[in-house]
Motif scaffolding. Structure first.
Motif, PDB file in Angstrom:
ATOM      1  N   PRO A 439       0.824  -1.210   0.000  1.00  0.00           N
ATOM      2  CA  PRO A 439       0.000   0.000   0.000  1.00  0.00           C
ATOM      3  C   PRO A 439       0.856   1.257   0.000  1.00  0.00           C
ATOM      4  O   PRO A 439       1.975   1.269   0.531  1.00  0.00           O
ATOM      5  N   SER A 440       0.356   2.322  -0.606  1.00  0.00           N
ATOM      6  CA  SER A 440       1.029   3.616  -0.567  1.00  0.00           C
ATOM      7  C   SER A 440       0.794   4.235   0.811  1.00  0.00           C
ATOM      8  O   SER A 440      -0.362   4.480   1.194  1.00  0.00           O
ATOM      9  N   LYS A 441       1.863   4.459   1.540  1.00  0.00           N
ATOM     10  CA  LYS A 441       1.736   4.937   2.914  1.00  0.00           C
ATOM     11  C   LYS A 441       1.064   6.310   2.981  1.00  0.00           C
ATOM     12  O   LYS A 441       1.356   7.198   2.198  1.00  0.00           O
ATOM     13  N   GLY A 442       0.154   6.445   3.929  1.00  0.00           N
ATOM     14  CA  GLY A 442      -0.486   7.730   4.184  1.00  0.00           C
ATOM     15  C   GLY A 442      -1.473   8.170   3.131  1.00  0.00           C
ATOM     16  O   GLY A 442      -1.886   9.333   3.107  1.00  0.00           O
ATOM     17  N   ARG A 443      -1.872   7.259   2.267  1.00  0.00           N
ATOM     18  CA  ARG A 443      -2.725   7.655   1.140  1.00  0.00           C
ATOM     19  C   ARG A 443      -4.102   8.122   1.600  1.00  0.00           C
ATOM     20  O   ARG A 443      -4.646   9.091   1.048  1.00  0.00           O
ATOM     21  N   ALA A 444      -4.677   7.468   2.604  1.00  0.00           N
ATOM     22  CA  ALA A 444      -6.004   7.873   3.089  1.00  0.00           C
ATOM     23  C   ALA A 444      -5.950   9.296   3.647  1.00  0.00           C
ATOM     24  O   ALA A 444      -6.857  10.117   3.401  1.00  0.00           O
ATOM     25  N   GLY A 445      -4.877   9.615   4.380  1.00  0.00           N
ATOM     26  CA  GLY A 445      -4.747  10.958   4.940  1.00  0.00           C
ATOM     27  C   GLY A 445      -4.601  12.020   3.869  1.00  0.00           C
ATOM     28  O   GLY A 445      -5.146  13.128   3.990  1.00  0.00           O
ATOM     29  N   GLU A 446      -3.888  11.694   2.793  1.00  0.00           N
ATOM     30  CA  GLU A 446      -3.694  12.658   1.705  1.00  0.00           C
ATOM     31  C   GLU A 446      -5.022  13.009   1.046  1.00  0.00           C
ATOM     32  O   GLU A 446      -5.286  14.185   0.751  1.00  0.00           O
ATOM     33  N   ILE A 447      -5.865  12.008   0.794  1.00  0.00           N
ATOM     34  CA  ILE A 447      -7.145  12.278   0.124  1.00  0.00           C
ATOM     35  C   ILE A 447      -8.122  12.940   1.085  1.00  0.00           C
ATOM     36  O   ILE A 447      -8.928  13.801   0.680  1.00  0.00           O
TER      37      ILE A 447
END
Length: 557
Positions: A439-447
């Motif tokens: 998984p791309s780390k921190g992706r949920a936080g970025e969106i």
């Protein structure tokens, strides 16, 4: 599982295991080509039955055979497969046959078009088996003798429903995938695997398991398969008489430690046949950048050249050579029960012969270096592009870009009005591991930050990993559909990705592997009717193809 399958041509452990490496320099599934009906000769004057001499009857018989075989030579495009009615019963006895699909779950046939026509999908399999003295001599690597065969070449040949075009997709043998449960014809069951290499499917019950693996990966229904081994390629290449191939420099596929196919050619165009043709089809070390993927490009060049050569009518005009080809082809092939007679192969040839050379397109499954632990030197299907290529074949869309453009359906906008942005509760989850990678780390936080910046103050990241390939906006009930669509529009996500789900309690964004980076949702090209550039398409009438030689494998004449 983490061992490399690229140690060198013809090397692998004697006793295969669940993670054993694939062998190098696998052979091509066959050498394709088609031919137009052969000459039948002048009718001549009439004779009564009693007046016909045995010699004349023999000549007429040979001409009839020649016509049959010339028509059936169309099967060369899918593995030099058939040669008509020569010695009908004898040739039928030569053919090896087995079940089409050994998987527990099979993809249904596509729906017929308005004219009642359906596409034709044939899987071509090249086996690296060292199961005979001839194959052992050609394949080398004594440590592999008696081991399980690997499907080192896999090509799906798709003929459109209207027979106007043909598409070929090569699957790199080092593709990382999961093989489904297979049960062989003796009742032995092979459990579904975890992540493993594509070429291992052949050793799990036979070609029918390779078919099941393809259907599981692509969602494409497969109608038939044809399998061929080393000696089959050589004998048929000899019978055909040579295929022109091109290299942009002198090449010698050989390393100091004994790897390489042994191919040695001068710069320019050379007509290869027999063992030299096999070497061309197996070469990895020598064509830049020395990967399994570039080998498929060389195979495509060979196949297209074969088609052009045979359709010029310059090959296979001698009945004796045609008989040799028929004998070689039927002894070399293993086919599914549905095409297990020469008559059925002949009928199949008639369908293939309808496709013009200019409408044949060769491609390789779009791929990227695998990010799965233990498979770093292997390849994964490229997210988006591979799915698109498979979808085009499923939808019978020509890969040469000459198909009629399909009208996109209008997006359905919900009648439910959206609440004010600041009132919409949004949960954002990271699903970027949906392609099997990390998984791309921190992706949920970025969106989530992207959404709050656009006025959705109640957007928050959820640390739950929810792997899936495509980004979706989910909602639990009809009264939240308008809210979900408003969120999708703000992110640039198409409304078709907004879906009702009983697995969520509020508007939920799952960021899929199709959106690993950036704050702008990637523009979809799924419905534009264009073959992805990463598929490296080569068209049948392109005579400019020439392999780029690695400078490390050049030699001075």
């Amino acid at each position: 599982m983490g061992q490399s399958s690229t140690r060198g041509e013809g090397t692998r452990p004697r006793v295969p295991g669940p993670g054993r490496p694939g062998r190098d320099d696998g052979l091509s599934a066959g050498s394709p080509g088609t031919d137009r009906p052969g000459p039948g000769g002048p009718a001549g004057g009439r004779r009564s039955h009693k007046q016909q001499t045995p010699r004349r009857r023999a000549r007429r018989g040979k001409r009839r055979i020649l016509r049959w075989v010339a028509g059936a030579a169309a099967l060369l495009i899918i593995g030099t497969a058939g040669a008509g009615y020569l010695y009908y019963r004898h040739l039928n006895g030569n053919l090896q046959k087995s079940a089409l699909n050994l998987g527990a779950h099979q993809v249904p046939k596509p729906t017929a078009n308005a004219a009642g026509q359906t596409p034709l999908n044939i899987l071509l399999i090249g086996s690296d088996a060292r199961d005979s003295k001839e194959n052992q001599k050609l394949g080398g690597a004594k440590s592999t003798f008696g081991g399980l065969p690997l499907a080192d070449v896999q090509m799906l040949l798709h003929v459109s429903a209207d027979r106007s075009n043909m598409s070929v997709i090569s699957l790199p043998r080092d593709t990382v995938l999961k093989i489904p449960k297979c049960t062989d014809e003796n009742g032995k069951t092979y459990a579904a695997t975890g992540w493993t290499l594509a070429n291992e499917s052949l050793g799990r019950g036979g070609p029918g398991c390779t078919v099941a693996t393809w259907e599981s990966l692509t969602g494409i229904h497969i109608d038939h398969f044809m399998k061929i081994d080393f000696s089959g390629v050589v004998s048929m290449a000899d019978a055909i008489g040579g295929v022109p191939v091109c290299v942009d420099a002198n090449v010698y596929s050989h390393t100091r430690d004994g790897h390489g196919s042994g191919l040695k050619l001068k710069k320019g165009t050379t007509s290869v046949k027999g063992q030299q043709a096999l070497q061309w089809l197996r070469t990895r070390y020598g064509f830049w950048p020395d990967t399994d993927v570039v080998r498929t490009k060389a195979q495509h060049e060979y196949m297209n050249s074969m088609v052009r050569q045979l359709r010029k009518g310059t090959k296979l005009t001698d009945p004796g050579k045609l008989m040799d080809l028929a004998e070689s082809a039927t002894r070399a092939l293993k086919v599914d029960n549905g095409i297990g007679t020469v008559k059925k192969l002949y009928d199949l040839a008639g369908e293939l012969q309808k496709v013009p050379t200019s409408r044949i397109t060769m491609t390789t499954m779009p791929n990227v270096n695998s990010v799965r632990p233990g498979f770093e030197e292997k390849v994964d299907p490229k997210a988006g592009d591979a799915d698109k290529l498979f979808a085009m074949v499923r939808d019978d869309t020509p890969l040469d870009g000459k198909g009629a453009k399909k009208k996109k359906p209008a997006e359905k906008v919900s009648d439910d009005p959206a609440a004010p942005k600041g009132d919409i509760g949004i949960t954002v989850r990271n699903g970027t591991a949906g392609d099997g990678g990390l998984p791309s780390k921190g992706r949920a936080g970025e969106i989530a930050t992207l959404l709050t910046g656009q006025g959705f103050a109640r957007a928050a990241a959820d640390q739950t990993l929810d792997p899936q390939k495509n980004t979706e906006v989910l909602f639990p009930s009809a009264d939240l559909e308008g809210d979900a669509q408003a969120v999708a529009k703000a992110m640039g996500v198409p409304l078709k990705s907004v879906k009702k789900s009983t697995q969520v309690t509020g508007v939920t964004v799952v960021v899929g592997s199709d959106w690993r980076t950036g704050t702008v949702f990637p523009k979809s090209t799924a419905d534009d009717g264009k073959t992805p550039d990463s598929a490296n398409a080569l068209h049948g009438d392109d005579e400019s193809a020439c392999m780029n030689v690695d400078k490390a494998y050049t030699w001075t004449a």
